[in-house]
Design a protein around this motif. Structure first.
Motif, PDB file in Angstrom:
ATOM      1  N   LEU A  12      -3.180   0.563  -3.878  1.00  0.00           N
ATOM      2  CA  LEU A  12      -2.793  -0.834  -3.700  1.00  0.00           C
ATOM      3  C   LEU A  12      -1.897  -1.249  -4.870  1.00  0.00           C
ATOM      4  O   LEU A  12      -2.353  -1.406  -6.000  1.00  0.00           O
ATOM      5  CB  LEU A  12      -4.041  -1.728  -3.637  1.00  0.00           C
ATOM      6  N   THR A  13      -0.608  -1.410  -4.598  1.00  0.00           N
ATOM      7  CA  THR A  13       0.318  -1.815  -5.662  1.00  0.00           C
ATOM      8  C   THR A  13       0.131  -3.283  -6.030  1.00  0.00           C
ATOM      9  O   THR A  13       0.433  -3.693  -7.150  1.00  0.00           O
ATOM     10  CB  THR A  13       1.769  -1.574  -5.228  1.00  0.00           C
ATOM     11  N   ASP A  14      -0.352  -4.078  -5.115  1.00  0.00           N
ATOM     12  CA  ASP A  14      -0.817  -5.443  -5.354  1.00  0.00           C
ATOM     13  C   ASP A  14      -2.217  -5.488  -4.763  1.00  0.00           C
ATOM     14  O   ASP A  14      -2.389  -5.407  -3.541  1.00  0.00           O
ATOM     15  CB  ASP A  14       0.100  -6.459  -4.673  1.00  0.00           C
ATOM     16  N   ARG A  15      -3.214  -5.575  -5.605  1.00  0.00           N
ATOM     17  CA  ARG A  15      -4.583  -5.375  -5.119  1.00  0.00           C
ATOM     18  C   ARG A  15      -5.005  -6.405  -4.076  1.00  0.00           C
ATOM     19  O   ARG A  15      -5.539  -6.052  -3.024  1.00  0.00           O
ATOM     20  CB  ARG A  15      -5.563  -5.379  -6.296  1.00  0.00           C
ATOM     21  N   SER A  16      -4.790  -7.678  -4.367  1.00  0.00           N
ATOM     22  CA  SER A  16      -5.212  -8.719  -3.430  1.00  0.00           C
ATOM     23  C   SER A  16      -4.487  -8.592  -2.098  1.00  0.00           C
ATOM     24  O   SER A  16      -5.106  -8.607  -1.024  1.00  0.00           O
ATOM     25  CB  SER A  16      -4.959 -10.103  -4.046  1.00  0.00           C
ATOM     26  N   ALA A  17      -3.173  -8.453  -2.165  1.00  0.00           N
ATOM     27  CA  ALA A  17      -2.399  -8.326  -0.937  1.00  0.00           C
ATOM     28  C   ALA A  17      -2.743  -7.030  -0.207  1.00  0.00           C
ATOM     29  O   ALA A  17      -2.804  -6.987   1.026  1.00  0.00           O
ATOM     30  CB  ALA A  17      -0.904  -8.374  -1.249  1.00  0.00           C
ATOM     31  N   GLY A  18      -2.977  -5.958  -0.963  1.00  0.00           N
ATOM     32  CA  GLY A  18      -3.303  -4.681  -0.351  1.00  0.00           C
ATOM     33  C   GLY A  18      -4.631  -4.699   0.374  1.00  0.00           C
ATOM     34  O   GLY A  18      -4.761  -4.132   1.471  1.00  0.00           O
ATOM     35  N   ILE A  47       0.830  -1.206   0.000  1.00  0.00           N
ATOM     36  CA  ILE A  47       0.000   0.000   0.000  1.00  0.00           C
ATOM     37  C   ILE A  47       0.867   1.260   0.000  1.00  0.00           C
ATOM     38  O   ILE A  47       1.713   1.440   0.888  1.00  0.00           O
ATOM     39  CB  ILE A  47      -0.953   0.021   1.216  1.00  0.00           C
ATOM     40  N   GLU A  48       0.648   2.107  -0.991  1.00  0.00           N
ATOM     41  CA  GLU A  48       1.205   3.453  -0.988  1.00  0.00           C
ATOM     42  C   GLU A  48       0.199   4.385  -0.325  1.00  0.00           C
ATOM     43  O   GLU A  48      -0.991   4.377  -0.678  1.00  0.00           O
ATOM     44  CB  GLU A  48       1.472   3.932  -2.415  1.00  0.00           C
ATOM     45  N   ALA A  67     -13.188  -8.914  -8.982  1.00  0.00           N
ATOM     46  CA  ALA A  67     -11.922  -9.468  -8.500  1.00  0.00           C
ATOM     47  C   ALA A  67     -11.512  -8.895  -7.149  1.00  0.00           C
ATOM     48  O   ALA A  67     -10.824  -9.569  -6.369  1.00  0.00           O
ATOM     49  CB  ALA A  67     -10.822  -9.218  -9.534  1.00  0.00           C
ATOM     50  N   ASP A  68     -11.910  -7.667  -6.858  1.00  0.00           N
ATOM     51  CA  ASP A  68     -11.524  -7.016  -5.598  1.00  0.00           C
ATOM     52  C   ASP A  68     -12.701  -6.909  -4.640  1.00  0.00           C
ATOM     53  O   ASP A  68     -12.767  -5.996  -3.808  1.00  0.00           O
ATOM     54  CB  ASP A  68     -10.960  -5.617  -5.883  1.00  0.00           C
ATOM     55  N   ALA A  69     -13.636  -7.840  -4.738  1.00  0.00           N
ATOM     56  CA  ALA A  69     -14.885  -7.752  -3.971  1.00  0.00           C
ATOM     57  C   ALA A  69     -14.658  -7.672  -2.466  1.00  0.00           C
ATOM     58  O   ALA A  69     -15.459  -7.064  -1.737  1.00  0.00           O
ATOM     59  CB  ALA A  69     -15.780  -8.949  -4.298  1.00  0.00           C
ATOM     60  N   ASP A  70     -13.566  -8.256  -1.965  1.00  0.00           N
ATOM     61  CA  ASP A  70     -13.324  -8.244  -0.518  1.00  0.00           C
ATOM     62  C   ASP A  70     -13.146  -6.829   0.022  1.00  0.00           C
ATOM     63  O   ASP A  70     -13.278  -6.612   1.239  1.00  0.00           O
ATOM     64  CB  ASP A  70     -12.089  -9.077  -0.176  1.00  0.00           C
ATOM     65  N   ALA A  71     -12.853  -5.867  -0.845  1.00  0.00           N
ATOM     66  CA  ALA A  71     -12.709  -4.488  -0.370  1.00  0.00           C
ATOM     67  C   ALA A  71     -13.982  -3.994   0.307  1.00  0.00           C
ATOM     68  O   ALA A  71     -13.919  -3.144   1.213  1.00  0.00           O
ATOM     69  CB  ALA A  71     -12.337  -3.565  -1.533  1.00  0.00           C
ATOM     70  N   THR A  90      -7.383   3.183  -4.566  1.00  0.00           N
ATOM     71  CA  THR A  90      -7.069   2.981  -5.976  1.00  0.00           C
ATOM     72  C   THR A  90      -6.144   1.774  -6.070  1.00  0.00           C
ATOM     73  O   THR A  90      -5.608   1.302  -5.064  1.00  0.00           O
ATOM     74  CB  THR A  90      -6.413   4.219  -6.596  1.00  0.00           C
ATOM     75  N   GLY A  91      -5.940   1.267  -7.279  1.00  0.00           N
ATOM     76  CA  GLY A  91      -5.114   0.076  -7.424  1.00  0.00           C
ATOM     77  C   GLY A  91      -4.308   0.090  -8.706  1.00  0.00           C
ATOM     78  O   GLY A  91      -4.721   0.668  -9.724  1.00  0.00           O
ATOM     79  N   THR A  92      -3.159  -0.545  -8.672  1.00  0.00           N
ATOM     80  CA  THR A  92      -2.313  -0.671  -9.857  1.00  0.00           C
ATOM     81  C   THR A  92      -3.034  -1.485 -10.917  1.00  0.00           C
ATOM     82  O   THR A  92      -3.667  -2.503 -10.633  1.00  0.00           O
ATOM     83  CB  THR A  92      -0.984  -1.340  -9.481  1.00  0.00           C
ATOM     84  N   VAL A  93      -2.941  -1.043 -12.155  1.00  0.00           N
ATOM     85  CA  VAL A  93      -3.518  -1.759 -13.292  1.00  0.00           C
ATOM     86  C   VAL A  93      -2.418  -2.595 -13.922  1.00  0.00           C
ATOM     87  O   VAL A  93      -1.446  -2.053 -14.462  1.00  0.00           O
ATOM     88  CB  VAL A  93      -4.110  -0.766 -14.305  1.00  0.00           C
TER      89      VAL A  93
END
Length: 554
Positions: free
Chosen positions: A533-539, A403-404, A442-446, A490-493
């Motif tokens: 989130l530079t890695d969305r799942s991990a972030g 996370i940045e 894909a990022d539903a857990d957010a 926000t997240g890295t594409v």
């Protein structure tokens, strides 16, 4: 919430409202008595545009078609039957639309169990996944009232290019599109150029009131819903709208207005599990865009279930919703704080009309033009400027794991401390809004952040997927009471996707929308914390762990 949700109950055509009179009678003076004395029920049923004051009259005059649009929508039924037959071989229905063009169809399809893929995003990953799914069997419903919605136009362009890349001719590709728009819009002309099927919507109904117009009916009919039943339910219920008693929509509207004027200006929308799925997301836009302006309004808080945190509070009116009840049943929607203040139960078609009427009544009580949305274009204009000139260069305050963190000066230099800084700054009469410019699939857990943060924070916590919420609660964020604090994700594409015919990609559009909204909030001096989130799942996992470890602020 009240200890026991009991009588009186008001009902018409299978829709009941329980507990509303108790809310109204708890106020210093009865709001319902005031509006009935002023003749509001009859005037509203007759589409009187003067109810919201002289400044709102011109807008209301062309926006009250929702009162009886269910009768005019019957004219669509033969066209929908023909269209459904003509496209019977295209059994994967994709809806490209935002806000009022997508929220009602999603409720209808989810509630009635019919498959419908809703694209209300600019996230390239979510759009790529949709494009890869059964393309040859796909019919794309492109829905935009104005015909110029940037998200919807971009999605249309992506599908058009995908059909051509799959080897279809332009004529073959055109058959895979159904365009829903207002008469005379730019999209109507585009549809003719594409050779697409076109269904024109009721021009005298605003987007968030358009559930029972072509915007709600076309995609769901193609998905297999018997939409005539929704119109039947609304028509049966409409007979109660002019009445002073046995008018559940009036009871609901008076309760909303009475609560808001008494300081309970947040509304928790809680499903009771009795057969309606997702109505809170639709009602969220209806309430926020209709009332959140001129520095006042009602904040909707969509709560996942009766047991989820964040449904109660001194300034929160808790409303449960669900399907029609059989004789003797009581909708409790009961959570940890007890029964809800108000319960609304009934068939979906009647629910749409009841809530629209109730919000129009609440607008009368609050002295608000319920039909305009003066602040919605602000973030759009910021987005267009950023796309034209390029995104500003920003450096993170610090990076922790995946996370940045982008934070104002003086914020603690660790993730937990930065999040704690944000929630500690929420006033007792304020709220925290989580705004996720991510992939809803894909990022539903957010979305789990809302209940997790609500455990730690007494003021309400809302959650919105960007840019969808810009067409919903975004109006309230900017036009309503300036008491919000904002957590933007926000997240890295990893793999971007071009927008055909444009100089930008979906990833660039999504980033510009996030930056444009940040600018609109910063201009109002509201606290904004951005986590990239530079890695969305991990972030997401990292952020949920940090939020879950926060001490409770009571």
């Amino acid at each position: 919430m009240s200890e026991l949700l009991g009588p009186p109950v008001e009902a018409a055509a299978g829709l009941s409202v329980r507990g509303a009179d108790a809310v109204d009678q708890a106020a210093a003076a009865s709001t319902r008595t005031a509006v009935t004395t002023a003749g509001v029920p009859g005037k509203l049923a007759a589409k009187d545009p003067t109810l919201w004051g002289p400044e709102a009259e011109a807008e209301a005059r062309i926006r009250l078609g929702w009162v009886d649009t269910h009768t005019r929508s019957r004219d669509l039924l033969p066209q929908l039957a023909e269209l459904t037959s003509e496209l019977a071989d295209l059994d994967h229905v994709v809806l490209c639309g935002m806000g009022g063009s997508s929220l009602a169809p999603e409720v209808i399809s989810r509630t009635l169990g019919r498959p419908l893929t809703v694209l209300d995003t600019t996230d390239p990953g979510q759009i790529r996944a949709a494009l890869a799914d059964r393309l040859e069997r796909t019919v794309v419903v492109v829905a935009s009232k104005s015909g110029s919605t940037v998200e919807t136009d971009s999605q249309r362009r992506a599908y058009w290019q995908a059909f051509l890349d799959a080897g279809m001719s332009e004529a073959e590709a055109g058959r895979h599109f159904v365009i829903v728009t207002d008469p005379g819009s730019p999209l109507a002309a585009t549809a003719a150029e594409m050779g697409a099927f076109t269904v024109l919507a009721d021009p005298n109904v605003g987007g968030r009131f358009a559930a029972l117009t072509a915007f709600g009916l076309v995609p769901t009919a193609l998905a297999g819903v018997e939409v005539a039943e929704l119109l039947d339910q609304a028509e049966a219920f409409a007979g109660s709208l002019a009445a002073e008693r046995d008018n559940p929509a009036l009871a609901l509207g008076a309760a909303l207005g009475a609560a808001a004027t008494a300081g309970r200006d947040k509304v928790a929308l809680v499903p009771d599990g009795s057969g309606i799925d997702g109505l809170g997301d639709w009602a969220e836009q209806l309430i926020a865009e209709s009332t959140g302006k001129s520095g006042s309004g009602i904040l909707p808080v969509v709560v996942e279930s009766p047991t989820s945190p964040g449904a109660t509070g001194e300034d929160i009116l808790t409303i449960s919703y669900g399907g029609a009840l059989t004789a003797g049943e009581l909708s409790s929607g009961e959570g940890p704080g007890g029964a809800p203040d108000v319960a609304v139960n009934g068939p979906l078609g009647a629910q749409f009309l009841a809530w629209e009427y109730a919000i129009a009544v609440a607008g009368v009580v609050l002295g608000i033009d319920a039909f305009n949305q003066p602040n919605v274009t602000e973030s759009k204009e910021n987005t267009n400027r950023i796309l034209a000139s390029g995104a500003p260069t920003e450096q993170p305050s610090f990076t922790e794991g995946a996370i940045e963190v982008y934070a104002p000066a003086g914020v603690p230099n660790d993730l937990a401390g930065a999040v704690r800084w944000l929630i500690d700054g929420v006033d007792d009469d304020g709220y925290l809004a989580v705004m996720a410019y991510l992939d809803r699939g894909a990022d539903a857990d957010a979305a789990r952040l809302r209940p997790t943060l609500a455990e730690a924070l007494s003021p309400p916590v809302t959650f919105g997927w960007g840019p969808r919420f810009l067409h919903s609660t975004g109006q309230y964020h900017k036009g309503g009471p300036q008491v919000g604090s904002f957590l933007q994700l926000t997240g890295t594409v990893d793999v971007d996707l071009p927008v055909p015919g444009k100089a930008y990609s979906f990833g660039e559009l999504q980033a510009a929308q996030a930056a444009g909204d940040r600018q609109a909030l910063a201009d109002r001096k509201r606290p904004v914390l951005r986590l990239h989130l530079t890695d969305r799942s991990a972030g997401v996992t990292q952020l949920l762990e940090a939020a879950g470890a926060l001490p409770k602020r009571r």
